[in-house]
Design an enzyme around this catalytic site. Structure first.
Site, mmCIF file in Angstrom:
data_model
loop_
_atom_site.group_PDB
_atom_site.id
_atom_site.type_symbol
_atom_site.label_atom_id
_atom_site.label_comp_id
_atom_site.label_asym_id
_atom_site.label_seq_id
_atom_site.Cartn_x
_atom_site.Cartn_y
_atom_site.Cartn_z
ATOM 1 N N GLY A 212 -21.756 61.074 19.135
ATOM 2 C CA GLY A 212 -21.404 60.998 20.546
ATOM 3 C C GLY A 212 -20.165 60.164 20.764
ATOM 4 N N GLY A 214 -17.489 58.433 24.123
ATOM 5 C CA GLY A 214 -17.148 58.206 25.516
ATOM 6 C C GLY A 214 -15.756 57.639 25.601
ATOM 7 C CB SER A 215 -13.739 56.442 28.467
ATOM 8 O OG SER A 215 -14.684 55.525 29.006
ATOM 9 N N GLY A 217 -16.127 54.087 23.506
ATOM 10 C CA GLY A 217 -16.604 53.997 22.135
ATOM 11 C C GLY A 217 -17.113 55.314 21.594
ATOM 12 C CB VAL A 219 -22.516 56.582 18.912
ATOM 13 C CG1 VAL A 219 -23.792 56.235 18.144
ATOM 14 C CG2 VAL A 219 -22.367 55.671 20.127
ATOM 15 C CE LYS A 234 -20.777 52.037 22.860
ATOM 16 N NZ LYS A 234 -21.524 51.702 24.097
ATOM 17 C CG ASP A 328 -22.923 53.935 33.649
ATOM 18 O OD1 ASP A 328 -22.995 54.723 34.619
ATOM 19 O OD2 ASP A 328 -22.270 54.196 32.622
#
Length: 476
Positions: A212, A214-215, A217, A219, A234, A328
């Site tokens: 996975g 995201g902006s 980090g 994983v 991560k 979040d």
């Protein structure tokens, strides 16, 4: 918000002026000037005026004989000043610093940074310790200290010195782990091109797969070589590593997770780094996040969705009791793990979490709204810095709505329209989206998603008990 004027050249070098409200500032030779320079014949009696109304800052030359320079340009009419502008008159140069953060810590830090630069420009090369010793006891000393240490490192680089990470670690051993991440290694070879690898380096681990991103980090699933245990690594994205705010946010996630040990929260193991790239070592959860589950399987049965959210409420209430709010919570941050005794939901990604008991001494997120809008509570839109635990309840209720319907409570073509709906519109009735959901369940969900936090359940544990009672009495 604040405007800081620091004298970086001239007879008053090292002087710093700090404005946090509407004010004026006059430089000249006359007695009434805020910065008086009677010995500089180049300067007029009243040379220029600056009107400050943070974050707006405007300069006006007062008909001076020799003029006022902003940068290299002589100004002839009122001119808006920008962060980093330099104002030159005679032998004196002032630097403008504008910060839109309004919490006392951020203002204090910017004043200290400006003071440090002004001192060094004037030849008073005080070490970071001098400025660190001025940190008020109620402020986050760690965060401010690291910024000041970084400032000394940068000033030494600008002075063509060769500052060494190891020297700073010797001076500040209490921050050794963070300094290893934020300051370049002594033997750094950043200018040597490297052959790209499929996976980042992680000494002591075998990376098995990317799972996975995201902006902030990415994983990876990995195996720890000394005991063959599977873990999640991560990594802070390389594009974010030079950003001190991103680095502190990443480190903060590890620090918070290290203080939270609960079956419904992804377990933190350690913080490490390789090639100046930091990474968190965490529990590997063999499962899938709820956003992916709904995307692949469609809306969930009421019993299943309730069990998942009841698990998450247990974990987040535990975090709330220890002083942390997530900020979040959403389906993609809830992982359904498979265990010998059945499924269990674990909360992941505490990157936006913070201590709500010390809200005035924690990091802000650069003064902007943050979080995931579709699951955000109305009060997060108004004031993201001061979000309380009750906002996490709203986010989990919105997540439950999504699990049951396959859509968030509100959707729109733009974030602005979405915010307006979250702030103003009546909460939708889940029964209208799914006729097999009893009408009696809608008031429960809408109570947890109420626009006014005071109208929600007292806390997440009360909400959990209501859901548990409904599950046992109405569903099973």
């Amino acid at each position: 918000m604040a405007v800081i004027l620091s004298v970086i050249a001239g007879p008053n070098v090292g002087t710093v002026f700090n404005f946090q409200k509407h004010d004026t500032f006059i430089l000249g030779r006359s007695r009434g000037c805020h910065l008086r320079l009677p010995e500089d014949s180049y300067i007029s009696r009243n040379h220029f005026l600056i009107e400050v109304h943070p974050p707006v800052c405007r300069i006006l030359d007062l008909g001076s004989r020799n003029g006022t320079l902003v940068g290299r340009r002589r100004i002839h009419e009122p001119t808006n000043l920008q962060d980093g502008d330099e104002i030159s008159v005679g032998k004196t140069v002032l630097k403008v610093t504008i910060t839109e953060n309004d919490d006392p810590e951020s203002v204090f830090l910017e004043v200290q940074r400006a003071q440090m630069e002004a001192d060094w420009r004037g030849g008073n090369r005080h070490p970071a310790e001098r400025y660190i010793n001025q940190i008020p006891p109620e402020f986050d000393a760690e965060m401010i200290s690291l910024e000041i240490i970084q400032r000394e490192y940068d000033l030494r680089k600008q002075a063509k010195e060769s500052p060494r990470q190891s020297d700073f670690i010797k001076r500040f051993p209490q921050y050794a782990a963070l300094l290893k991440l934020s300051l370049p290694k002594d033997d750094s070879t950043d200018d040597i091109p490297k052959r790209p690898n499929l996976f980042p380096e992680a000494p002591g681990f075998e990376i098995l797969a990317r799972v996975g991103a995201g902006s902030m980090g990415t994983v990876y699933r990995a195996r720890r070589l000394n005991d063959q245990t599977e873990v999640a690594l991560k990594f802070l994205n390389s594009s974010a590593v030079p950003n001190n705010h991103a680095l502190r946010r990443f480190y903060r996630e590890g620090r918070i997770l290290s203080r939270l040990t609960h079956p419904n929260i992804v377990q933190y193991h350690d913080l490490s780094q390789a090639n100046n790239q930091p990474f968190l070592i965490m529990e590997w959860v063999d499962g899938v996040d709820l956003a992916t589950k709904v995307r692949k399987q469609g809306p969930l049965k009421l019993e299943v969705a309730l069990r998942y959210v009841i698990d998450a409420l247990q974990g987040i209430h535990y975090a709330h009791e220890r002083g942390y709010v997530h900020r979040d919570l959403k389906p993609s941050n809830l992982i359904v793990g498979n265990t010998p005794t059945g499924e269990i939901v674990k909360i992941a990604d505490f990157g936006l979490a913070r201590s709500f008991d010390e809200e005035q001494s924690q990091l802000t997120l650069t003064g902007v709204t943050a979080g995931t809008p579709a699951f955000m509570a109305p009060e997060q839109i108004h004031d993201f810095r001061n979000v309380r635990p009750i906002s996490d309840q709203h986010s989990l209720a919105a997540t439950l709505f999504y699990l049951l319907t396959g859509t968030p409570p509100f959707s729109a073509s733009s974030s602005g329209l979405l915010y307006a709906k979250i702030l103003d519109e009546t909460r939708p009735n889940v029964h209208e989206f799914r006729q097999d959901i009893p009408e009696s369940f809608s008031p429960i969900l809408n109570c947890a998603m109420a626009r006014d936090p005071a109208d929600r359940y007292q806390n997440c544990e009360v909400f959990r008990q209501v859901l548990l009672k409904y599950l046992t009495e109405k569903v099973i």
